[in-house]
Design an enzyme around this catalytic site. Structure first.
Site, PDB file in Angstrom:
ATOM      1  N   TYR A 125       0.851  -1.197   0.000  1.00  0.00           N
ATOM      2  CA  TYR A 125       0.000   0.000   0.000  1.00  0.00           C
ATOM      3  C   TYR A 125       0.882   1.241   0.000  1.00  0.00           C
ATOM      4  O   TYR A 125       1.673   1.466   0.909  1.00  0.00           O
ATOM      5  CB  TYR A 125      -0.909  -0.023   1.229  1.00  0.00           C
ATOM      6  CG  TYR A 125      -1.951   1.061   1.230  1.00  0.00           C
ATOM      7  CD1 TYR A 125      -3.148   0.894   0.548  1.00  0.00           C
ATOM      8  CD2 TYR A 125      -1.752   2.252   1.921  1.00  0.00           C
ATOM      9  CE1 TYR A 125      -4.114   1.877   0.549  1.00  0.00           C
ATOM     10  CE2 TYR A 125      -2.710   3.252   1.924  1.00  0.00           C
ATOM     11  CZ  TYR A 125      -3.886   3.061   1.235  1.00  0.00           C
ATOM     12  OH  TYR A 125      -4.844   4.037   1.222  1.00  0.00           O
TER      13      TYR A 125
ATOM     14  N   TYR B  59      -5.925   4.908  -7.863  1.00  0.00           N
ATOM     15  CA  TYR B  59      -6.168   4.896  -6.416  1.00  0.00           C
ATOM     16  C   TYR B  59      -7.548   4.331  -6.104  1.00  0.00           C
ATOM     17  O   TYR B  59      -8.577   4.956  -6.382  1.00  0.00           O
ATOM     18  CB  TYR B  59      -6.051   6.300  -5.826  1.00  0.00           C
ATOM     19  CG  TYR B  59      -6.248   6.309  -4.336  1.00  0.00           C
ATOM     20  CD1 TYR B  59      -5.240   5.859  -3.490  1.00  0.00           C
ATOM     21  CD2 TYR B  59      -7.451   6.724  -3.772  1.00  0.00           C
ATOM     22  CE1 TYR B  59      -5.415   5.849  -2.120  1.00  0.00           C
ATOM     23  CE2 TYR B  59      -7.633   6.712  -2.396  1.00  0.00           C
ATOM     24  CZ  TYR B  59      -6.615   6.273  -1.578  1.00  0.00           C
ATOM     25  OH  TYR B  59      -6.789   6.247  -0.226  1.00  0.00           O
TER      26      TYR B  59
END
Length: 394
Positions: free
Chosen positions: A288, A338
């Site tokens: 991440y 995203y």
């Protein structure tokens, strides 16, 4: 922390929409498109899906929405509709919840999805993460209005403690962009990035500049989770969920030891232990990357390199396709698109299916995926959760 020794669970369906600026689309439309594709990819019908777990994005959180609209419009006879909100850990939390529902005998197939239109809706993510809403509390007086400001403190501490440089953080951004430039599905596919451009970009929250921050993008995706025995009948290779771990930083905050590695360390160790493997067995990683510093801290906490060694480790090219641990091979949230914690899982599934095209890691069998997300209401303390999964090729 939670362990899932889950050779008993697998992901059989993946659906992904286009990433970027999708003007005129709604978050519900994106979630429906992604989920319809995931169901078809799994070789089942909407009527086979008994549960729906989703993470609302910032646009949905700031507006009236009906969580049951997606399963209703697809004709899914769902027994439950769950909203899971753990920031960038929500995708891993959703998969954990799906495995639990299946083990409880509630249903055989669970859909886990995301969709949002942050870019075309011009969302500003503030301290609360919703439509620029800012909590006027004590921390606000010091400019702590965003996760970027909070992670800037983590970056500054890392630089102070270990001598990490801006160029080393830039190596994370350039690695992500180089992968995205090879992928036609990436938002930043046609936009190369040089170190000079990185260094010259404007500051957002010192020492983090523009390219240390993840993208804002529209897009949606969905996964289908089921039991491993049912996954054998799927038209595409199953991706087995061998281990799941979770950790939280709240104890660090109370001990005045924030901006360290404890939460991701705990999550990674639990996931690896559940899978019965070590960090040396991992072939590819999807970490991440809300900020470049997050990747550096995760590499250390997970054990890919020693504490304080991630800067030189990345600068030496170890995240590239031929590096020690190819990482964020589609470009991640810094360059691909995203979708909070869903982005890393999308590329993990593609890698283990052999579907990553020019950025495919040869013979990739085990992938480590992470998530990182705020669980706070204000910025009074750094309260973040970290999740990790070990996924295995069938």
């Amino acid at each position: 922390m939670m362990v899932s020794k889950s050779s008993g669970h697998a992901i059989t369906g993946l659906g992904v929409t286009k990433q970027g600026r999708l003007t005129g689309r709604s978050s519900i439309e994106l979630r429906i498109e992604a989920l319809r594709a995931a169901i078809a990819d799994a070789g089942i019908t909407p009527r086979d899906v008994g549960g729906y777990i989703y993470q609302p994005g910032p646009v949905e959180m700031g507006a009236y929405c009906l969580p049951g609209e997606v399963p209703k419009l697809l004709g899914m006879p769902t027994r439950f509709v769950w909203n899971v909100q753990g920031g960038g850990t929500s995708a891993i939390l959703g998969i954990m919840a799906a495995c639990g529902a299946i083990d409880a005998g509630v249903c055989d197939y669970v859909a886990v999805g995301y969709g949002d239109t942050m870019l075309s809706s011009s969302v500003v993510v503030g301290a609360s993460g919703m439509l620029g809403d800012v909590d006027h509390d004590t921390m606000g007086a010091y400019g702590m209005y965003s996760p970027g400001a909070d992670h800037a403190l983590a970056a500054r501490r890392h630089m102070h403690d270990y001598g990490t440089t801006k160029e080393q953080m830039g190596a994370v951004a350039l690695n992500a962009r180089a992968f995205a430039n090879m992928r036609s599905d990436a938002f930043m596919h046609d936009r190369p990035l040089t170190m000079d451009e990185y260094m010259a970009s404007r500051l957002i929250a010192e020492p983090l500049n523009k390219f240390d921050n993840c993208l804002i993008a529209d897009g949606g995706c969905a996964f289908i989770v089921t039991r491993a025995d049912r996954a054998r009948n799927a038209p595409k290779p199953a991706v087995h969920i061998d281990g799941i771990g979770y950790g939280h930083s709240i104890c660090e905050a109370y001990q005045r030891n924030s901006y360290r590695h404890a939460a991701i360390k705990a999550a990674g160790e639990t996931a690896l232990r559940g899978a019965g493997v070590t960090i040396k067995d991992i072939d590819v990683a999807q970490i991440y990357d809300c900020f470049t510093i997050t990747v550096l801290m995760a590499l250390e906490g997970l054990g890919f390199c020693g504490i304080g060694e991630s800067g030189p480790f990345v600068a030496d090219g170890n995240l590239g396709l031929n590096g020690a641990i190819p990482t964020n091979t589609a470009g991640g949230e810094l360059a691909w698109g995203y979708m909070q914690g869903f982005t890393p899982i999308v590329e993990a599934i593609r890698q283990l299916r052999g579907e990553s095209g020019p950025t495919q890691v040869k013979d990739a069998r085990l992938c480590l995926v992470t998530g990182h997300g705020g669980t706070y209401k204000d910025m009074g303390t750094m309260e973040y959760a970290d999740g990790a999964m070990v996924l295995r090729r069938d």
